[in-house]
Design a protein around this motif. Structure first.
Motif, short mmCIF file in Angstrom:
data_model
loop_
_atom_site.label_atom_id
_atom_site.label_comp_id
_atom_site.label_asym_id
_atom_site.label_seq_id
_atom_site.Cartn_x
_atom_site.Cartn_y
_atom_site.Cartn_z
N GLN A 136 0.84 -1.19 0.00
CA GLN A 136 0.00 0.00 0.00
C GLN A 136 0.88 1.24 0.00
O GLN A 136 2.01 1.22 0.48
CB GLN A 136 -0.90 0.02 1.23
CG GLN A 136 -2.04 -0.97 1.16
CD GLN A 136 -3.02 -0.80 2.31
OE1 GLN A 136 -2.64 -0.74 3.46
NE2 GLN A 136 -4.30 -0.72 1.98
N LEU A 137 0.33 2.31 -0.54
CA LEU A 137 1.07 3.57 -0.58
C LEU A 137 1.26 4.11 0.83
O LEU A 137 0.31 4.19 1.61
CB LEU A 137 0.31 4.59 -1.43
CG LEU A 137 1.09 5.81 -1.88
CD1 LEU A 137 2.25 5.41 -2.78
CD2 LEU A 137 0.17 6.78 -2.60
N VAL A 138 2.51 4.46 1.19
CA VAL A 138 2.83 5.00 2.51
C VAL A 138 3.80 6.16 2.34
O VAL A 138 4.41 6.35 1.29
CB VAL A 138 3.46 3.93 3.44
CG1 VAL A 138 2.48 2.80 3.74
CG2 VAL A 138 4.75 3.37 2.86
N GLY A 164 3.20 12.73 2.49
CA GLY A 164 2.04 12.52 3.35
C GLY A 164 0.84 12.10 2.54
O GLY A 164 0.79 12.29 1.31
N LEU A 165 -0.14 11.51 3.20
CA LEU A 165 -1.41 11.10 2.61
C LEU A 165 -2.50 11.72 3.47
O LEU A 165 -2.68 11.33 4.63
CB LEU A 165 -1.52 9.57 2.59
CG LEU A 165 -0.40 8.85 1.84
CD1 LEU A 165 -0.42 7.36 2.14
CD2 LEU A 165 -0.52 9.09 0.33
N VAL A 166 -3.21 12.71 2.93
CA VAL A 166 -4.09 13.53 3.76
C VAL A 166 -5.44 13.76 3.09
O VAL A 166 -5.63 13.47 1.92
CB VAL A 166 -3.44 14.91 4.07
CG1 VAL A 166 -2.12 14.74 4.80
CG2 VAL A 166 -3.23 15.71 2.78
N GLU A 167 -6.35 14.31 3.87
CA GLU A 167 -7.62 14.80 3.34
C GLU A 167 -7.46 16.30 3.12
O GLU A 167 -7.24 17.05 4.07
CB GLU A 167 -8.75 14.54 4.34
CG GLU A 167 -9.20 13.10 4.40
CD GLU A 167 -10.45 12.95 5.25
OE1 GLU A 167 -11.22 13.92 5.37
OE2 GLU A 167 -10.65 11.86 5.79
N GLY A 168 -7.53 16.74 1.88
CA GLY A 168 -7.44 18.16 1.56
C GLY A 168 -5.99 18.64 1.41
O GLY A 168 -5.14 18.35 2.25
N LYS A 169 -5.73 19.35 0.31
CA LYS A 169 -4.38 19.83 0.02
C LYS A 169 -3.83 20.74 1.11
O LYS A 169 -2.63 20.80 1.35
CB LYS A 169 -4.38 20.59 -1.32
CG LYS A 169 -4.69 19.70 -2.50
CD LYS A 169 -4.71 20.50 -3.80
CE LYS A 169 -5.08 19.58 -4.96
NZ LYS A 169 -5.09 20.30 -6.25
N GLU A 170 -4.74 21.44 1.80
CA GLU A 170 -4.30 22.35 2.85
C GLU A 170 -3.63 21.62 4.02
O GLU A 170 -2.96 22.24 4.85
CB GLU A 170 -5.48 23.19 3.36
CG GLU A 170 -6.56 22.42 4.11
CD GLU A 170 -7.55 21.71 3.21
OE1 GLU A 170 -8.50 21.10 3.74
OE2 GLU A 170 -7.41 21.76 1.96
N ASN A 171 -3.80 20.32 4.10
CA ASN A 171 -3.21 19.54 5.19
C ASN A 171 -1.86 18.92 4.84
O ASN A 171 -1.29 18.18 5.65
CB ASN A 171 -4.18 18.43 5.63
CG ASN A 171 -5.45 19.00 6.23
OD1 ASN A 171 -5.39 19.93 7.03
ND2 ASN A 171 -6.58 18.47 5.84
#
Length: 199
Positions: A136-138, A164-171
């Motif tokens: 999986q992507l990490v 990183g793997l986040v919700e929303g580009k701002e994060n």
């Protein structure tokens, strides 16, 4: 009379899109002991490998000293009907979906998913390690401009390191120069790959 069959199938992550597809469900004999106990139970540290009676997609539990054992369980979680919601820990080389089927022929595949086993190879081959190009992507992996995972060592120009793997580009964390928005995948806990050119 109700028949009971246990099976396990390997899930492969489509690392860029975050979705997973299942190979046909495999089946093991209901009387075959599972490493964590009878009846197909699994615990962290249990081992498994390809089922010699259900090649090429079948998997079953083995004693860790058995020559048929090829992976050990890093984590065992409840199964999910949403493949994107299955998030195994870093270092996971393969994901096994354990299913149970009632009645009929258990060798025909299908069944009700009961557990997800996050496995790590017993050999020195670990495609799930960060940067190795599999699993999986990490964080620490590398992707192409189309968000497809590649091995960092052989990615070449146009390769990006996952920060990183986040919700929303701002994060996205500092240093992100290429936030990659992903198409919707129900259950996946992130929708943006935060990336920067791989040096």
């Amino acid at each position: 009379m109700l028949g009971l069959g246990y099976g396990a199938s390997k899930l492969f992550g489509d690392d860029g899109g975050g979705s997973s597809s299942a190979s046909p469900s495999s089946s093991a004999s209901p009387s075959a002991p599972a490493a964590g106990g009878p009846g197909g139970s699994w615990d962290v540290g249990d081992c498994g490998g390809p089922d010699p009676d259900d090649r090429p997609d079948g998997y079953r539990a083995f004693d860790c000293e058995d020559p048929g054992a090829t992976f050990s369980a890093l984590k065992v979680m409840p199964a999910s009907f949403l493949p994107g919601s299955v998030q195994c820990p870093a270092g996971t080389d393969l994901i096994i979906r354990v299913s149970v089927s009632y009645g009929g022929d258990p060798d025909k595949g299908g069944g009700i998913p009961t557990k997800t086993v996050c496995g790590r190879n017993l050999s020195g081959d670990h495609p799930g390690d960060a940067g190795a190009g599999g699993g999986q992507l990490v964080k620490g992996d590398c992707v192409t401009s189309t968000a497809q995972e590649v091995a960092c060592a052989s990615g070449g120009s146009g390769t990006y390191r996952v920060l990183g793997l986040v919700e929303g580009k701002e994060n996205c964390p500092a240093g992100t120069t290429e936030p990659m928005g992903l198409t919707l995948a129900i259950g996946r806990p992130y929708d943006v790959i935060c990336a920067a050119p791989h040096a």
